[in-house]
Structures are given as structure tokens and as C-alpha cells.
Design an enzyme around this catalytic site. Structure first.
Site, PDB file in Angstrom:
ATOM      1  N   GLU A 132     -33.535  -7.163   4.985  1.00 17.12           N
ATOM      2  CA  GLU A 132     -34.522  -8.009   6.640  1.00 17.12           C
ATOM      3  C   GLU A 132     -36.441  -7.594   5.767  1.00 17.12           C
ATOM      4  O   GLU A 132     -36.330  -7.143   4.896  1.00 17.12           O
ATOM      5  CB  GLU A 132     -34.420  -5.200   7.107  1.00 17.12           C
ATOM      6  CG  GLU A 132     -35.122  -5.475   8.215  1.00 17.12           C
ATOM      7  CD  GLU A 132     -34.870  -4.391   9.048  1.00 17.12           C
ATOM      8  OE1 GLU A 132     -35.036  -4.443  10.096  1.00 17.12           O
ATOM      9  OE2 GLU A 132     -34.482  -3.132   8.047  1.00 17.12           O
TER      10      GLU A 132
ATOM     11  N   LYS B 246     -33.671  -7.911  16.456  1.00 17.57           N
ATOM     12  CA  LYS B 246     -33.206  -6.848  16.866  1.00 17.57           C
ATOM     13  C   LYS B 246     -33.467  -5.858  18.022  1.00 17.57           C
ATOM     14  O   LYS B 246     -34.218  -5.944  18.146  1.00 17.57           O
ATOM     15  CB  LYS B 246     -34.314  -6.064  15.563  1.00 17.57           C
ATOM     16  CG  LYS B 246     -33.534  -4.622  15.206  1.00 17.57           C
ATOM     17  CD  LYS B 246     -34.061  -4.218  13.722  1.00 17.57           C
ATOM     18  CE  LYS B 246     -34.202  -2.663  13.475  1.00 17.57           C
ATOM     19  NZ  LYS B 246     -34.978  -2.629  12.541  1.00 17.57           N
TER      20      LYS B 246
ATOM     21  N   CYS C  38     -30.016  -4.167  10.238  1.00 17.45           N
ATOM     22  CA  CYS C  38     -30.631  -2.292  10.116  1.00 17.45           C
ATOM     23  C   CYS C  38     -30.025  -1.131  10.717  1.00 17.45           C
ATOM     24  O   CYS C  38     -29.247  -1.204  11.406  1.00 17.45           O
ATOM     25  CB  CYS C  38     -31.880  -1.936   9.595  1.00 17.45           C
ATOM     26  SG  CYS C  38     -32.290  -0.898   8.333  1.00 17.45           S
TER      27      CYS C  38
END
Length: 263
Positions: A42, A109, A143
Site C-alpha cells: 500500500e 479505498k 488494507c
């Protein structure tokens, strides 16, 4: 359908130093050959920084994305990672799936990590992204998304699973690594898919330690690969026929209430 070779590059990251990170990845990529898909951590060229305004790039003139396109073409493989992108005055932790022919698919995200103020500095995405690549349907995640099973609920569309493989690229700290190791197989079992989770190692400038534990998980929740806590480059194949046969034997996805979250 062909098997898919996935390369996990579990690396240390240089804090907010794009040039140093790209040079480091180039050295690690030298050992990579005969693969189909390469994962990098990431915010691959900055580390997990909230310094969005200073570090952001734009999609149309991003030197970092151009670098990814060059690597994808050279390795004849797709790359998936994330970086900070500015768009219309907003900042996104944006996943980019870069194919060898230069095609780019993106995923913003959706679950921003409030404990690190990510939700203050970045705007959350609101759409699911499933990429079709070499016959595989691949769901892109980043994540903290891992903690939220509603983000990746699999199921059938016209009698076929919505996706086959979940990808997580992460900066997941050592202090909560047990959660990482528990949640990755959970996502594989409940969604009857392969799961690849790529984490970093080292220490960032906020004082957090990272101990890797990047994994590839099969549909039964079993580890195919675990990179422990060292800087590592590892290529593993996943088998489409085995996945299909297991889904036929255990047809759980027929009972899932799948819906795409962008509908």
C-alpha cells in the site's frame, strides 16, 4: 482456464521518498520472471503517509504510474498497488491495477483508517472494482478494507461467482498482525475464493513496526504461502480447475445475497 502466477514483493519502504522506493523495487524485481501478477505494498512509493497534499500525483501525469506501466510491460505481468492521487481537489488512497498493455483499472479505498486520521486527509471511495484478467475475476481491496466483510461479499451473478481472487495490499502493523492472519483466511472461506494479502516490513516515521506475514490463502482458508517477516520475493501459482471443482462440490455461493456495492 490457465493457472495464475502471483508474485508477492514484501519490502521495506523509505518514508516519503519516491525515488528511493522505486529504485528499491527495481532491485527486487530483477529476480522476478515468468509471472502474471505482481503485488507491491500500500502507498508503495511513500509509505502510509497522511501528507497527502505534498505527495499526491494526478492520474494523467503520474510519474509513479508511468513507472508501473514500464515494469508491467517489461515483466509481461500486471501490477497491483496503491498510491496517493489528487482528483478534483480530493485526495484518494487509490489502488491501481496496471496491465502489461498499459490498461489501468482503479479502486479507491472505501474503509479509511480513522485511528491514523486517514479519514481526515482522504476521501473514501464508494465503488467495488472487479477486474477481469487472463480469465480470472479479481476483486481489488486495500488494507483496512479487510476488517469489513460487507466490502467483498461474493455470490453468483447469472450462475457464476462474482469474483475468484481477492487482493489486499497493506501497511498492517505488527501490533495487530494476529488480526491480519485471522481475517485473510476468513475472507477466503466465506467468499470461496483465493486471497492474496501483501504487507510491508520495517519501521515507518510514525514509529510503527511492520513484520510482513504476507500470505496467499486457498478457498479452504489454508495458507499456500507465508512470507514470515523478512524482505521477500515469492511467486506462487493458483489453480482455476481446483477452485471450480471445490465450488461445485460445496456450492455455498448459491445461497449468498450478493450485490455490488456500487449499485
Amino acid at each position: 482456464m490457465q493457472d495464475l502466477k502471483i508474485t508477492l514483493i514484501q519490502a521495506d519502504q523509505f518514508w516519503e521518498d519516491k525515488k528511493a522506493n522505486l529504485k528499491h523495487y527495481e532491485a527486487l524485481l530483477q529476480s522476478v520472471s515468468e509471472t502474471n501478477l505482481i503485488l507491491l505494498p500500500e502507498m508503495f512509493q511513500t509509505g502510509f503517509s497522511m501528507n497527502a497534499e505534498a505527495l499526491a500525483e494526478q492520474m494523467e501525469n503520474s510519474l509513479s504510474i508511468e513507472w508501473l506501466k514500464v515494469q508491467a510491460a517489461e515483466k509481461k505481468a500486471a501490477l497491483y498497488t496503491s498510491l496517493i492521487i489528487e482528483e478534483n481537489g480530493n485526495y484518494y488512497n487509490r489502488g491501481v491495477f496496471v496491465e502489461p498493455n498499459g490498461k489501468i483499472s482503479t479502486y479507491d479505498k472505501r474503509k479509511l483508517f480513522g485511528m491514523a486520521d486517514e479519514s481526515i486527509h482522504f476521501r473514501a471511495g464508494d465503488k467495488e472494482t472487479i477486474v477481469e484478467y487472463l480469465g480470472w475475476k479479481i476483486n481489488l481491496q486495500i488494507c483496512y478494507d479487510l476488517r469489513f466483510p460487507e466490502n467483498c461479499r461474493n455470490g453468483e451473478i447469472d450462475g457464476q461467482p462474482a469474483y475468484d481472487l481477492l487482493l489486499y495490499v497493506a501497511n498492517w502493523p505488527e501490533r495487530r498482525i494476529h488480526h491480519w492472519s485471522a481475517l485473510l483466511p476468513a475472507r477466503a472461506i466465506e467468499n470461496q475464493c483465493y486471497v492474496a494479502g501483501l504487507n510491508r516490513i520495517g519501521k515507518d516515521n510514525t514509529g510503527l513496526n511492520y513484520n510482513g506475514q504476507s500470505k496467499l490463502i486457498n478457498l479452504l482458508g489454508e495458507e499456500i504461502s507465508n512470507l514470515s517477516e523478512l524482505e521477500s520475493v515469492n511467486t506462487i501459482s493458483i489453480n482455476y480447475s481446483e477452485m471450480r471443482q471445490l465450488r461445485e462440490r460445496l456450492p455455498f455461493l448459491k445461497d449468498s445475497n450478493y450485490r455490488s456495492l456500487d449499485n
